[in-house]
Design a protein around this motif. Structure first.
Motif, short mmCIF file in Angstrom:
data_model
loop_
_atom_site.label_atom_id
_atom_site.label_comp_id
_atom_site.label_asym_id
_atom_site.label_seq_id
_atom_site.Cartn_x
_atom_site.Cartn_y
_atom_site.Cartn_z
N GLU A 176 -1.35 -21.97 -29.25
CA GLU A 176 -0.69 -22.20 -30.53
C GLU A 176 0.16 -23.46 -30.42
O GLU A 176 0.32 -24.02 -29.33
CB GLU A 176 0.15 -20.98 -30.92
CG GLU A 176 0.75 -20.19 -29.76
CD GLU A 176 1.78 -20.93 -28.96
OE1 GLU A 176 2.49 -21.78 -29.52
OE2 GLU A 176 1.88 -20.69 -27.74
N TYR A 206 3.40 -23.81 -31.04
CA TYR A 206 4.83 -23.65 -30.75
C TYR A 206 5.17 -24.08 -29.32
O TYR A 206 6.11 -24.84 -29.10
CB TYR A 206 5.25 -22.20 -30.98
CG TYR A 206 6.69 -21.92 -30.62
CD1 TYR A 206 7.72 -22.30 -31.47
CD2 TYR A 206 7.02 -21.30 -29.42
CE1 TYR A 206 9.05 -22.05 -31.15
CE2 TYR A 206 8.34 -21.05 -29.08
CZ TYR A 206 9.34 -21.43 -29.95
OH TYR A 206 10.66 -21.20 -29.62
N TYR A 243 -4.46 -20.07 -32.53
CA TYR A 243 -3.90 -19.51 -33.76
C TYR A 243 -2.68 -20.31 -34.18
O TYR A 243 -2.09 -21.06 -33.39
CB TYR A 243 -3.53 -18.04 -33.57
CG TYR A 243 -2.36 -17.79 -32.65
CD1 TYR A 243 -1.07 -17.61 -33.16
CD2 TYR A 243 -2.53 -17.71 -31.27
CE1 TYR A 243 0.01 -17.37 -32.31
CE2 TYR A 243 -1.47 -17.48 -30.42
CZ TYR A 243 -0.20 -17.30 -30.96
OH TYR A 243 0.87 -17.07 -30.11
N SER A 254 1.08 -20.40 -35.01
CA SER A 254 2.30 -19.64 -34.78
C SER A 254 3.25 -19.83 -35.96
O SER A 254 3.47 -20.96 -36.42
CB SER A 254 2.98 -20.11 -33.49
OG SER A 254 4.25 -19.49 -33.36
N GLY A 310 -5.32 -15.13 -38.34
CA GLY A 310 -3.92 -14.77 -38.35
C GLY A 310 -3.50 -13.84 -39.47
O GLY A 310 -2.32 -13.53 -39.62
#
Length: 323
Positions: free
Chosen positions: A159, A161, A196, A198, A226
């Motif tokens: 992801e 983040y 994915y 985040s 998601g």
């Protein structure tokens, strides 16, 4: 010029008509899924061949032609375990009988969770260690010779983040470059890995991250929708990534989540509670997935969210098979 504004309008239009699309002009029924994940746990070793045949036959009935084993076991720490080789062979044998191919997930290193937020030296040490164990497993695993084998899956989810900065992206890219090269020595297919969006606030961009990764390594992104965690609005959040993958002409797959996350008692994220999604919501996801240009639509996951004895799972499967 970016086509994202037009695509965004198309998605908003889809979300508006999706609840009623079965009876509306211009809203076409979905084609379903072509694959499914299977998240193996130690308890799966207790299933008999007859029980495995029942499960895999049910997946095939729901359209599954490719089965992705999320991992073959967990390594490192007290929670380490590996699925017996005899069990994996049974699963691959039965999958072949049911007309399915199997993408085998590499062992998952429990130290991944600490490595995500680790300092540069500790993170680099994890990458080096994981390469060693991965290469050892690949060198000894017999699965590429099995007639149902469909390639390797790297069992870590990416992801934006934790990979927002350039130095972290470069370490990740170098690691995945080495991983993918090792995988290609034991398979003629690119390694697959999930990604994915985040919802945690960050300066990172998932599309930019994947531009870096695909420039460094031959990978097959499996893009999670998601929706199970963030709702249908998350389809808009991952659209920039899909746009970038199409711009790069990079093959990708889309993962449709069949669960609905429930509030947990522990707010720290250590507890995951979920239930099977209702079919109308899944129907909207499948219709969206067909419009993305994905090479394959994969469920996460038919077992257990559509195959367990839980009432919502039974209802999801019954309505699915009526379509």
């Amino acid at each position: 010029m970016s086509h994202f504004p037009l695509r965004r309008r198309q998605l908003l239009s889809f979300l508006a008509c999706a609840p009623l699309f079965a009876g509306l002009p211009g809203c076409t029924p979905p084609v379903g899924v072509q694959g499914s994940f299977l998240q193996l746990w130690k308890s799966h070793a207790d299933l008999t061949p007859a029980q495995w045949r029942e499960r895999l036959a049910a997946m095939a009935e729901m359209g599954c032609r490719t089965l992705t084993l999320q991992w073959v076991g967990l390594i490192g720490g007290e929670a380490a375990w590996m699925i017996p080789e005899s069990l994996l062979r049974t699963v691959l044998d039965i999958a072949h009988d049911e007309g399915m191919q199997v993408q085998v997930g590499l062992p998952f290193d429990n130290a991944w969770w600490q490595a995500l937020s680790a300092e540069p030296g500790e993170q680099a040490a994890f990458f080096d260690s994981s390469l060693v164990t991965t290469r050892q497993y690949l060198a000894s695993a017999p699965w590429p010779q099995h007639r149902a084998f469909a390639g390797w899956y790297i069992p870590y989810e990416l992801e934006q983040y934790h990979w927002a900065t350039d130095d972290r992206q470069q370490r990740l890219a170098q690691w995945l470059q080495a991983m993918s090269r090792s995988v290609l020595q034991y398979s003629n297919r690119n390694a697959a890995i999930s990604t994915y969006f985040s919802v945690l606030p960050t300066q990172g961009s998932l599309a930019q991250l994947w531009s870096v990764l695909l420039d460094a390594a031959p990978l097959l992104p499996m893009v999670q929708d998601g929706v199970g965690v963030a709702g249908l609005g998350n389809l808009l959040a991952i659209e920039p990534l899909l746009l970038e993958l199409r711009r790069l002409r990079a093959p990708f797959e889309v993962v449709v989540e069949l669960f609905e996350q429930l509030p947990a008692q522990n707010p720290d994220g250590s507890e995951f509670k979920a239930r099977s999604a209702d079919y109308p919501r899944v129907l909207r996801q499948l219709e969206w997935a067909r419009s993305t240009g994905a090479e394959q639509v994969v469920a996460f996951a038919l077992d257990p969210w559509a195959l367990s004895d839980e009432p919502r799972a039974r209802r999801l499967r019954e309505e699915w098979l009526k379509r």
